[in-house]
Scaffold this active site. Structure first.
Site, PDB file in Angstrom:
ATOM      1  N   GLU B 304       2.598   6.260  14.688  1.00  0.00           N
ATOM      2  CA  GLU B 304       1.603   7.308  14.909  1.00  0.00           C
ATOM      3  C   GLU B 304       2.229   8.618  15.374  1.00  0.00           C
ATOM      4  OE1 GLU B 304      -1.197   5.312  17.558  1.00  0.00           O
ATOM      5  OE2 GLU B 304      -2.356   4.643  15.844  1.00  0.00           O
ATOM      6  N   ASP B 378      -5.907  -3.167  14.986  1.00  0.00           N
ATOM      7  CA  ASP B 378      -5.881  -2.403  16.232  1.00  0.00           C
ATOM      8  C   ASP B 378      -7.063  -2.745  17.129  1.00  0.00           C
ATOM      9  OD1 ASP B 378      -5.270  -0.590  18.188  1.00  0.00           O
ATOM     10  OD2 ASP B 378      -5.840   1.188  17.047  1.00  0.00           O
ATOM     11  N   GLU B 406     -11.806   0.328  24.124  1.00  0.00           N
ATOM     12  CA  GLU B 406     -11.708   1.393  23.120  1.00  0.00           C
ATOM     13  C   GLU B 406     -12.647   1.157  21.944  1.00  0.00           C
ATOM     14  OE1 GLU B 406      -7.760   1.901  21.553  1.00  0.00           O
ATOM     15  OE2 GLU B 406      -8.377   3.451  20.134  1.00  0.00           O
TER      16      GLU B 406
END
Lengths: 711, 711
Positions: B304, B378, B406
């Site tokens: 990332e 993820d 998240e």
């Protein structure tokens, strides 16, 4: 908004405090959450006996939410101070021995303004009277403050009313919970949880503000998200507003000027476009549907990249008046910020706001207040007052102070800000002759305005103690008290705050108040002495006077101090930018002659040679060094003052502040060394033998600063 | 790291809890700060009498910091539970009636691993024994847990040791105080105040972790700032580490791979460059000078946008081994994250980590542990286990779970995560035949590794109750308990947590535990049923299944669900990306046939036609709708369960959770409507009559989502 009835009793208070016995140190740690509303049990037995005579009952007239709050606060406070549950009795007839909350537009309070209150003894009762429930609430907090200080009520006769109408905090809080320039945790406002979950802390926030007389709060950052104009967010805001309302606090929002485009889907946000005007009208109507006492909008437009009316060739007045139009049916206002400075390589940023706004005087709708930062640049440790004050007589000007310590050492430097606020307020603009102080501009008395405003950029966050640094609570307190009455002195406020918050012991209070009162000069001394400014550019934390690369000239540090081989400082006289011309001749006279300019303002207005002898008998170079060194050392003196108070302080609070003062001392030396080593490259002079040479080289200091600029 | 001596007493515990009387509701609000360490007074009089028999003295051997902590915890706990100050006596001879903390490598504990403990009755004393002070501390917390549950000590005989060696939290905390994916305020770590000011909260954080057996903490974000490698920050970190050390917790740092360049000023950060290697060696040496028990580095590299060894044509092994080399003189490790996925328009992100890392098996230094997220994508609400587990036998693999929610509704959805952790741990990789669970990969037993790791991305923040949502404390608790013993069940842990934290009343606990245990399936049902994933792209808060524009194909939502006119889901069989080939044949068999794939995994592996009849007898479209609707409605059931417990709950906690459940219900409907309306544009089928049609159009839902994507 001034009142003839204000009776300040500080002489009495100080005498009284002197006679108090030492408080025993609490065995439980004080986490700071209770702020200045601790209501510790009254320890003076004769005073306690006096108070107990008035605890037979509480009587109240009126039954609104604010009156309910006043009653709740009074009961809670009395219970804690005196250990007694006092019940409400509404039909008291001729009974005596109680406390009466009297909502009474006719008699006692006839001459008091709406929010004013009177507290006096009458027929054996303590009577708090006001025309409004808010006034009763303020009076209640005043009585509780009186009792917290253990002052006699035998001759109780207090009357007070606010000098300024809109007394508000500005929160630079973002919807994601971060706070721009916040150093005390994250935002108080939990937008994702609202409207269903209303954090109990909102009420404690409201209580704290109301206890000072603050009656407005702008919940979101002036770099505003358009989110807040959506129905989803209006409903969330309404839930917060419902809590604020109970404490006489009105809720305001910052608005994103381009919201009609980005949120509304319109092709433009041109303030003269009828569709845009209609969009805002509808939006404001929707807000009032949810929040009937909504306060209004705060707007940062055409400033630092934010959109605004100039994007469409319109003026600030066009933008503000469009919004004011939307508020016509309601009791809301538009607060338009004057913090603007266009990119211009040859301009002096000092002059920018004046140049943009003075020509617009008289063109604003009566519902618009212009909110002006205290100084012409940006909340520097010391600035001359903004030349806008006094120069827009047809426009109500509010002042914007910054409580959060963006340029004052974040949460690791103790800087009591009341002297900053007072310095601005007491500055004389001379616009209507001597005595035309900024305070008189702000409170409307100079130019006959009734929409008057004092705003403070909040230093509150989610940290348990609200403000990070325990002593920073005093800045919130000082702002609130001054927004109510700008005639209070820094000393009075510090004494009051320390007495309510830290200790009632006079021996401990003395060094604390001394520390507080000197803290700002000490900070200026190692940070921006003699009128230096903006030695920061990246994060506003670390010294960077050498910073010379920016996308705009006024986004560098060297732009402000202008150090060169000749000397230091920004020439703003007629031979330079002539910013001084924006002030009245009497003001110019104070500052236009480098030989007569008071040293704190010297480098704001003059480029001074390194070897020029100043009024102190020292050269500029020597004077700079003297101040950098003396003031960095003075942090040790601050530590000593704090230690003197230790026996009377809560251990947790003592330890917290003592540790932060250690950080402050380390950083003060860092600041000193950064400046001294950097300026030495221009001055090419030695560091006098009296002063210990820096332990690091300039390159090493730069390296240590760069660490704080890394992502 | 498994232990043969573990005695789980949950049967007993459950029986015992059933007989307890209702707790009176506390009159003071519970603000959640005390977590599961409330130590409420023991109310069962016969149990209390039992305990009091052992309160004549505490005796301890050893005098290290951790032993001191064990003693302090024991004294504090006993005082609070039983109202008695118990003093230390070190020469107790043959005395009985006390509690003995026995650091004893020879006798009782001979067969226990280093950190294990035994608690038993011996000669009329309660004896906690271990080879290490940490073991004594863990035993002390176990005894206090036992007493909090009011369990008999008459036949006390507990022994336990951790199955995993490195049990740690990963904080994604930035130096500016923000937390990446944090929903409970700002960072606990006040970097600007350190090292001089050490927030008292650090110790409470350490206590909470130690009480669960967590023995490591990575203080900073894996998207790391190079700041942490500076001497300035190392000293700050050392101050935090000093607090952690007292509780047997070692401190770790995330490192920025390019630090040799950005901080060190080297021309490169190439891991094969001798100057770079020397830089890291020197850096690690400096760290150990300040922090002698420093734990090691955590590294996110070439992921990332973060820098890494591939920037220089080197492999992950080259990068990790360079750092491992720097740790050779010390007892520290390098934890290298396997969360990588290159930009590739035709690739399946599912396969990326396997493809990059499996070829490197056997090439890592023994000091390196590879940290693998539980699933291949993820932290989705449900993922199949990562195919890396089991397929790198020569490399110790740790698992990374995410405690912060998240993708699980931030702080407004109640999702008890133990079932997620357990689902991964109990998945069978079949690499050494049946029974080759992920747990056995992680605990080292499958491939004989002793450096074993379980990491949880922390959900802690500066909010008073640590985790925002009160029920989210259970995820911290569950992670800690499972990192010690992955054989505990979700039910056991929920029961234990609720008993310690919320109420001892069995009637109240039942619905709470039910709510917790079902919460994850309910969330999946309205969020990503049947194996859907990643309906988020912007903020990970609002539904965005329609999101189709991104700088990379795998940074869109449509990439994951692949809805079209035919059907829905990602074909990962041989006819598609063939990601399934990364698993053993036994696993492939479970998932490669759409008719036999368990429904929770269906759309992870298959593109299924809208009208395909599933095992439930419903078509895909019908099944989707059934789940969306049923599960959104089930939030009402959750509210009912919570309300059943109300009489036994602290009012503040009750109100907090009740309000969040209301938010959750509103948002669950939002999720449901977003998906249903969006998928309907592909399926072109009606919403069956049983289901209430959405009140908004798709465009309206999109508009409401867009509000949350505005800055």
């Amino acid at each position: 908004m001034t009142s003839k009835f204000l009776l300040v009793l500080f002489g009495l208070i100080l005498i009284r405090l002197g006679s108090l016995a030492a408080d025993p140190v609490s065995s439980e740690g004080d986490d700071g959450y209770e702020l200045w509303l601790k209501y510790k049990p009254v320890t003076d037995s004769s005073i306690k006996a006096e108070y107990l005579r008035y605890l037979s009952f509480i009587s109240k007239s009126g039954n609104g939410e604010v009156m309910q709050s006043a009653l709740r606060e009074l009961q809670t406070g009395l219970k804690s101070l005196l250990g007694k549950n006092v019940n409400v009795k509404n039909a008291v007839g001729n009974k005596s021995g109680g406390i009466i909350l009297r909502l009474d537009p006719s008699t006692d309070t006839a001459k008091l303004p709406e929010e004013g209150y009177r507290i006096q003894l009458s027929a054996g009762n303590i009577v708090i009277s006001s025309k409004s429930e808010s006034g009763i609430l303020y009076g209640t907090f005043a009585l509780l403050r009186h009792m917290q200080m253990q002052l006699s009520v035998k001759t109780l006769n207090l009357a007070s009313s606010p000098k300024v109408r809109y007394r508000m905090l500005n929160h630079w809080d973002n919807p994601d919970g971060t706070i721009e320039r916040g150093y005390a945790g994250s935002s108080l406002w939990k937008w994702y949880e609202l409207p269903e979950r209303v954090d109990p802390r909102y009420q404690d926030y409201a209580r704290a503000n109301a206890s000072l007389g603050i009656n407005g709060t702008v919940l979101n950052n002036v770099n505003a998200s358009a989110r807040f104009m959506s129905q989803e967010y209006i409903v969330k805001v309404a839930a917060v507003a419902s809590v604020m309302r109970k404490y006489g606090i009105r809720t305001y929002l910052s608005v994103y000027f381009a919201a009609p485009k980005t949120l509304g889907g319109l092709p433009s946000s041109d303030p003269l476009d009828p569709k845009v005007r209609a969009w805002w009208k509808e939006k404001v109507a929707l807000i009032y549907k949810e929040i009937p006492d909504f306060g209004g909008f705060l707007v940062k437009a055409n400033s630092e990249g934010e959109p605004g009316p100039q994007d469409y060739g319109r003026t600030h007045a066009d933008g503000a008046n469009m919004l004011a139009e939307a508020f016509q049916p309601y009791d809301g206002i538009v607060i338009w910020r004057a913090f603007v400075y266009k990119a211009d390589a040859n301009a002096d940023r000092f002059k920018a706001a004046y140049e943009e706004f003075v020509p617009l005087d008289g063109k604003f709708d009566p519902k618009v207040i212009l909110q002006v930062k205290n100084g012409p640049i940006d909340f520097q440790p010391r600035e001359p007052f903004s030349p806008l004050f006094g120069n827009m007589p047809k426009t109500p000007l509010g002042v914007e102070f910054q409580l959060t310590q963006e340029y004052l050492g974040f949460a690791t430097h103790a800087v009591y800000e009341a002297p900053i606020f007072k310095e601005t307020l007491e500055s004389d603009t001379y616009v209507n002759g001597a005595g035309s102080t900024v305070a008189k501009v702000i409170d409307g008395s100079l130019h006959g305005h009734s929409r008057t405003l004092m705003a403070g950029v909040a230093n509150t966050g989610s940290d348990r103690n609200w403000t990070g640094h325990p002593l920073a609570q005093a800045n919130w307190y000082a702002f609130g008290r001054l927004s109510w009455d700008h005639q209070l002195t820094s000393d009075q406020i510090a004494t009051e705050w320390a007495g309510l918050t830290l200790t009632r012991n006079q021996k401990a209070m003395e060094p604390i108040v001394k520390l507080m009162l000197k803290s700002r000069e000490i900070y200026v001394g190692y940070n921006t002495p003699l009128g230096l400014s903006r030695p920061w550019m990246g994060v506003h934390f670390a010294p960077e006077p050498w910073q010379s690369r920016g996308s705009r000239p006024d986004w560098t540090a060297v732009y402000y101090h202008r150090a060169d081989s000749v000397g230091l400082g920004f020439d703003r006289t007629v031979s330079g930018s002539n910013a001084l011309a924006q002030y009245r001749p009497e003001v110019q006279q104070q500052w236009n002659n480098p030989d007569k300019t008071p040293l704190p303002y010297l480098l704001w207005f003059h480029h001074v040679a390194w070897n020029k002898e100043l009024s102190t008998g020292r050269t500029l170079w020597q004077e700079l060094l003297t101040r950098f060194y003396t003031c960095a050392n003075s942090v040790v003196w601050m530590q000593q003052q704090w230690d003197l108070a230790k026996p009377s302080l809560d251990p947790q609070v003592y330890t917290d502040v003592a540790a932060r003062l250690k950080v402050q001392h380390r950083e003060a030396i860092w600041w000193r060394d950064a400046w001294v080593l950097y300026l030495q490259t221009f001055a090419r002079q030695l560091i006098p033998k009296d002063f210990e040479p820096p332990k690091q080289t300039l390159e090493e200091v730069k390296k240590s600063v760069n660490i704080y600029l890394m992502k």
